[in-house]
Scaffold this motif. Structure first.
Motif, PDB file in Angstrom:
ATOM      1  N   ASP A 216       9.241   1.254   7.620  1.00  0.00           N
ATOM      2  CA  ASP A 216       8.274   2.153   6.868  1.00  0.00           C
ATOM      3  C   ASP A 216       7.023   1.074   6.952  1.00  0.00           C
ATOM      4  N   ILE A 217       5.873   1.351   7.749  1.00  0.00           N
ATOM      5  CA  ILE A 217       4.801   0.688   7.963  1.00  0.00           C
ATOM      6  C   ILE A 217       3.672   1.323   7.353  1.00  0.00           C
ATOM      7  N   TRP A 218       2.851   0.498   6.398  1.00  0.00           N
ATOM      8  CA  TRP A 218       1.810   0.693   5.581  1.00  0.00           C
ATOM      9  C   TRP A 218       0.581   0.128   5.761  1.00  0.00           C
ATOM     10  N   SER A 219      -0.665   0.787   5.617  1.00  0.00           N
ATOM     11  CA  SER A 219      -1.890   0.103   5.629  1.00  0.00           C
ATOM     12  C   SER A 219      -2.740   0.764   4.573  1.00  0.00           C
ATOM     13  N   LEU A 220      -3.763  -0.247   4.459  1.00  0.00           N
ATOM     14  CA  LEU A 220      -4.659   0.160   3.395  1.00  0.00           C
ATOM     15  C   LEU A 220      -6.182   0.323   4.028  1.00  0.00           C
ATOM     16  N   ALA A 221      -6.701   1.369   3.756  1.00  0.00           N
ATOM     17  CA  ALA A 221      -8.179   1.451   4.519  1.00  0.00           C
ATOM     18  C   ALA A 221      -9.185   1.799   3.525  1.00  0.00           C
ATOM     19  N   LEU A 222     -10.010   0.857   3.244  1.00  0.00           N
ATOM     20  CA  LEU A 222     -10.937   0.952   2.291  1.00  0.00           C
ATOM     21  C   LEU A 222     -12.326   0.990   2.799  1.00  0.00           C
ATOM     22  N   ARG A 223     -12.625   1.360   4.384  1.00  0.00           N
ATOM     23  CA  ARG A 223     -13.627   1.567   4.967  1.00  0.00           C
ATOM     24  C   ARG A 223     -14.531   2.928   4.212  1.00  0.00           C
ATOM     25  N   SER A 224     -15.574   2.780   4.459  1.00  0.00           N
ATOM     26  CA  SER A 224     -16.677   3.612   3.912  1.00  0.00           C
ATOM     27  C   SER A 224     -16.406   3.799   2.435  1.00  0.00           C
ATOM     28  N   THR A 225     -16.191   2.704   1.575  1.00  0.00           N
ATOM     29  CA  THR A 225     -16.176   2.789   0.247  1.00  0.00           C
ATOM     30  C   THR A 225     -16.611   1.527  -0.146  1.00  0.00           C
ATOM     31  N   GLN A 226     -16.728   1.196  -1.398  1.00  0.00           N
ATOM     32  CA  GLN A 226     -17.328  -0.224  -1.864  1.00  0.00           C
ATOM     33  C   GLN A 226     -16.457  -0.898  -2.346  1.00  0.00           C
ATOM     34  N   TYR A 227     -15.117  -0.966  -1.606  1.00  0.00           N
ATOM     35  CA  TYR A 227     -14.137  -1.927  -1.932  1.00  0.00           C
ATOM     36  C   TYR A 227     -13.814  -2.929  -0.869  1.00  0.00           C
ATOM     37  N   ARG A 228     -13.450  -4.114  -1.321  1.00  0.00           N
ATOM     38  CA  ARG A 228     -12.999  -5.171  -0.104  1.00  0.00           C
ATOM     39  C   ARG A 228     -12.030  -6.020  -0.830  1.00  0.00           C
ATOM     40  N   VAL A 229     -10.877  -6.361   0.162  1.00  0.00           N
ATOM     41  CA  VAL A 229      -9.632  -7.107  -0.372  1.00  0.00           C
ATOM     42  C   VAL A 229     -10.434  -8.301  -0.897  1.00  0.00           C
ATOM     43  N   SER A 230      -9.952  -8.792  -2.126  1.00  0.00           N
ATOM     44  CA  SER A 230     -10.319 -10.231  -2.276  1.00  0.00           C
ATOM     45  C   SER A 230      -9.557 -11.343  -1.756  1.00  0.00           C
TER      46      SER A 230
END
Length: 735
Positions: free
Chosen positions: A105-119
């Motif tokens: 079960d493979i997951w990703s996190l897409a924050l593109r086109s938002t104001q968020y970035r992984v710290s």
């Protein structure tokens, strides 16, 4: 996992609404369940800045309310640090002993086109399991793609240790800054089948580092997934827009730092900005009256004397009759009157101290002027004035004359940790200039009087060499006894280490021939096209550097000289490296371009045999690689000294051609050796006769271990992919 989203009015009984001053706009919802929602975030229409709207959803099962950004649950919004804590799904892969297959079960996190970035500061990429190889595929806000891997192995439950994540059952890698997309996946060649009796599953996820402590049961059971219900906390940074503070402040209607007692902080080009309350104020800088004066006097540890609060600051003084620093731990002390004798002693001491300080200043000024005079003398002695005048007269000339202090700072005062290599001519250091440009800095060991006088003229000629296979000289420092040279930095080391390192992978014959031809083209340029011609004088495999694409670049002109123009210049001190030196040059002292041809022939032997040019610990007749090679050619025993990693029936004709070319280069009579131009042309012809011309060189020749999972899910902040995102996903392995 699905949550029903209710409209604002149905949430009123379960949410609190701001009244008056607070962290949210007046009349706006401030909480969703147990989570505070400060402005610029908001749940209601018109209560948030663009890009900061959140949803508050009610769980149909237990009736609790949870906060979501898109379909990612938000656990906490940290206003002072401009961060948010969210939930991130765990990717997993398990081996089924009964069916003998792999499920995942493979997951990703897409924050593109938002104001968020992984710290990058607070998160790490984790892989848990035995016989596990997990990959982290990442994209940053500039659309640059990164891939990192993490290997975790173990052979028994006894090898695991609680709290230790160092590759045995658990491994971790850092996260680059600015990441707004990641996917955790696995290499299916590592599938727990060999350790399934005690470890059946593997896990991979990016999560907040402070929220993770390794437990051995995570490997031997499914506790890691079930304990967290398949999700773990991740800390993300957020910011306003993508403009700098200077640009944002011009548009007052959209400028987010609303409080007059707030300051704007740039996060970098393309990363936007954040707002903070000015020093001495606290609250929400995004609201008009959000930053209120902080009463420092309430904290008794701030001031041990008389404290008076002022807007944005405070005054702290010692009470009458005391002295000291009321803001320090020592505090205020009672003033004691000194006797006349004590005052006299103190006065004498102060006077003596002033005299000593003035004497030291005079001495230091004198020494500084003395050093400056010495540096100026060196500069003139090395032809610095001639070089400087030539630089001023030529437009577009990019050569730089460095100060000694600049190079000391660039190398951390020539720290041994920065040494790239050492040789007979000097030591080369890795340095970083003020503009963050990485360079190679060479400190030569010796220089004769003739070279000192001609240095400025010769360095001017060498600095104008511009060839893709020659390391460029960027500048020099002349205010020292022996001039220091500054070269462009080449990242992949040298050919000697690639050939002879015990850890070096086998490099194919095609790559060896390409590197040889590129080096030959560089020497051809020096001999035939430079004006005047240049003799390198120290051609060897350690002076053939390899860039990030493993392209050859000939380096080290510390021993190079301009080709002699009359007979008097032929008499010279023999310089070079044992094993590469031209025998005719050693015997007569006559240096010509054919001396470089001989040395290059030895480099060809290294590429064919993977042997070093000289061995001190062998018998006299076996010490020299060139002697052993010429004997083998004479006795038709070439195959005995060849590198068996490139020997096969199909390549022997090519190898014999290169060997014959090397023999011509190693002729004892310089006149009978070929020109470097002829050597380069011969190597070009040999390469063109290879049976598989369509096969591309792979400099590192390491097959990719990346595999693509059979199942794929993605948690997104938006409900669509841009064209760039779809292209990036299409380039992933297996798609």
């Amino acid at each position: 996992m699905a949550w029903l989203v209710f409209v604002f009015f149905s949430l009123i009984p379960y949410l609190s609404v701001a009244e008056g001053l607070g962290v949210a706009k007046s009349g706006c919802t401030t909480k969703c369940g147990d989570v505070d929602v400060p402005y610029p975030f908001g749940i209601d229409p018109g209560c948030s800045l663009e890009g900061f709207h959140l949803n508050c959803s009610r769980n149909a099962t237990n009736g609790t309310y949870k906060l979501f950004a898109g379909n990612v649950e938000v656990l906490e919004i940290l206003l002072p640090t401009s961060q948010a804590r969210m939930m991130n799904s765990i990717s997993w892969q398990c081996y089924d002993n009964t069916a003998r297959n792999i499920t995942d079960d493979i997951w990703s996190l897409a924050l593109r086109s938002t104001q968020y970035r992984v710290s990058s500061l607070h998160n790490k990429f984790l892989a848990i399991g035995c016989d596990t190889l997990a990959y982290n595929i990442m994209v940053d806000y500039k659309n640059h793609q990164y891939r990192t891997g993490c290997v975790s192995v173990c052979y028994s439950p006894e090898s695991l240790t609680n709290g230790t994540c160092s590759g045995i059952g658990c491994c971790e890698t850092p996260i680059p800054p600015g990441i707004n997309y990641y996917k955790a996946t696995f290499d299916k060649n590592f599938n727990s089948s060999s350790v399934s009796d005690f470890s059946r599953c593997s896990y991979a996820v990016v999560m907040e580092a402070d929220n993770f402590i390794f437990d051995t049961s995570y490997v031997t059971t499914t506790n890691f997934w079930y304990k967290n219900n398949g999700e773990v906390p991740i800390l993300v940074d957020w910011s306003i827009g993508n403009e700098t503070c200077e640009v944002a402040q011009r548009n007052t209607s959209n400028y987010a730092c609303a409080s007059p007692n707030s300051i704007c902080k740039d996060l970098g080009v393309g990363l936007g900005y954040i707002c903070n309350c000015s020093e001495g104020y606290e609250g929400n800088p995004y609201l008009k009256d959000g930053c209120q004066d902080k009463d420092e006097c309430e904290d008794k540890s701030t001031c041990s004397g008389n404290c008076v609060n002022t807007p944005g600051s405070f005054n702290c003084t010692c009470p009458q009759g005391t002295h000291g620093d009321p803001r320090s731990a020592a505090g205020c002390n009672k003033i004691e009157r000194s006797s006349p004798w004590v005052k006299f002693v103190v006065g004498i001491s102060v006077g003596l101290m002033v005299v000593v300080i003035l004497s030291c200043l005079v001495y230091f000024v004198h020494e500084k002027r003395k050093i400056a005079a010495i540096k100026e003398n060196y500069f003139k002695q090395h032809g610095g004035q001639l070089l400087y005048q030539e630089m001023k007269s030529k437009q577009g000339f990019t050569f730089t004359i460095f100060k000694e202090e600049e190079l000391k700072e660039a190398t951390n005062n020539y720290d041994a940790k920065n040494i790239l290599g050492e040789g007979g001519n000097g030591t080369v250091y890795k340095g970083t200039l003020e503009n963050n440009k990485v360079v190679a800095i060479k400190r030569c060991k010796t220089i004769d009087e003739k070279q000192k006088k001609e240095f400025g003229k010769e360095i001017l000629i060498l600095s104008q060499i511009n060839h893709k296979h020659i390391v460029r000289i960027l500048g020099c420092c002349l205010e020292v006894d022996i001039p220091i040279l500054v070269y462009e930095f080449i990242s992949k080391g040298n050919l000697f280490n690639l050939i002879h390192s015990c850890r070096a992978p086998c490099i194919s014959l095609s790559i060896r021939l390409r590197i040889a031809q590129e080096a030959a083209e560089a020497l051809t340029y020096l001999h035939s096209w430079a004006s005047p011609p240049i003799v390198h004088r120290d051609v060897k495999s350690s002076n053939i550097l390899l860039d990030e694409n493993f392209m050859a670049k000939v380096s080290d002109f510390g021993a190079s000289v301009l080709a002699p123009v009359d007979e008097d210049e032929f008499i010279t001190l023999v310089q070079g490296t044992r094993g590469y030196l031209d025998p005719e040059y050693m015997q007569t002292g006559l240096l010509t371009v054919k001396s470089d041809v001989y040395s290059f022939g030895v480099v060809l032997l290294e590429l064919l045999t993977r042997r070093k040019p000289f061995y001190l610990d062998k018998p006299d007749d076996q010490r020299s690689l060139s002697s052993a090679f010429l004997f083998a050619m004479k006795e038709n025993k070439l195959e005995e000294i060849l590198d068996d990693q490139i020997m096969d029936v199909e390549s022997m004709n090519l190898i014999n051609g290169v060997a014959e070319l090397a023999r011509e280069c190693l002729n004892m009579e310089g006149e009978r050796r070929p020109e470097m131009r002829e050597v380069a042309e011969a190597l070009d012809r040999i390469r063109k006769t290879m049976k598989h011309p369509w096969v591309q060189d792979n400099p590192v020749e390491i097959d990719s271990l990346l595999g693509e999972p059979s199942n794929y899910k993605e948690v997104e902040m938006t409900s669509y992919h841009s064209m760039e995102e779809r292209a990036m996903l299409a380039m992933e392995p297996g798609r």
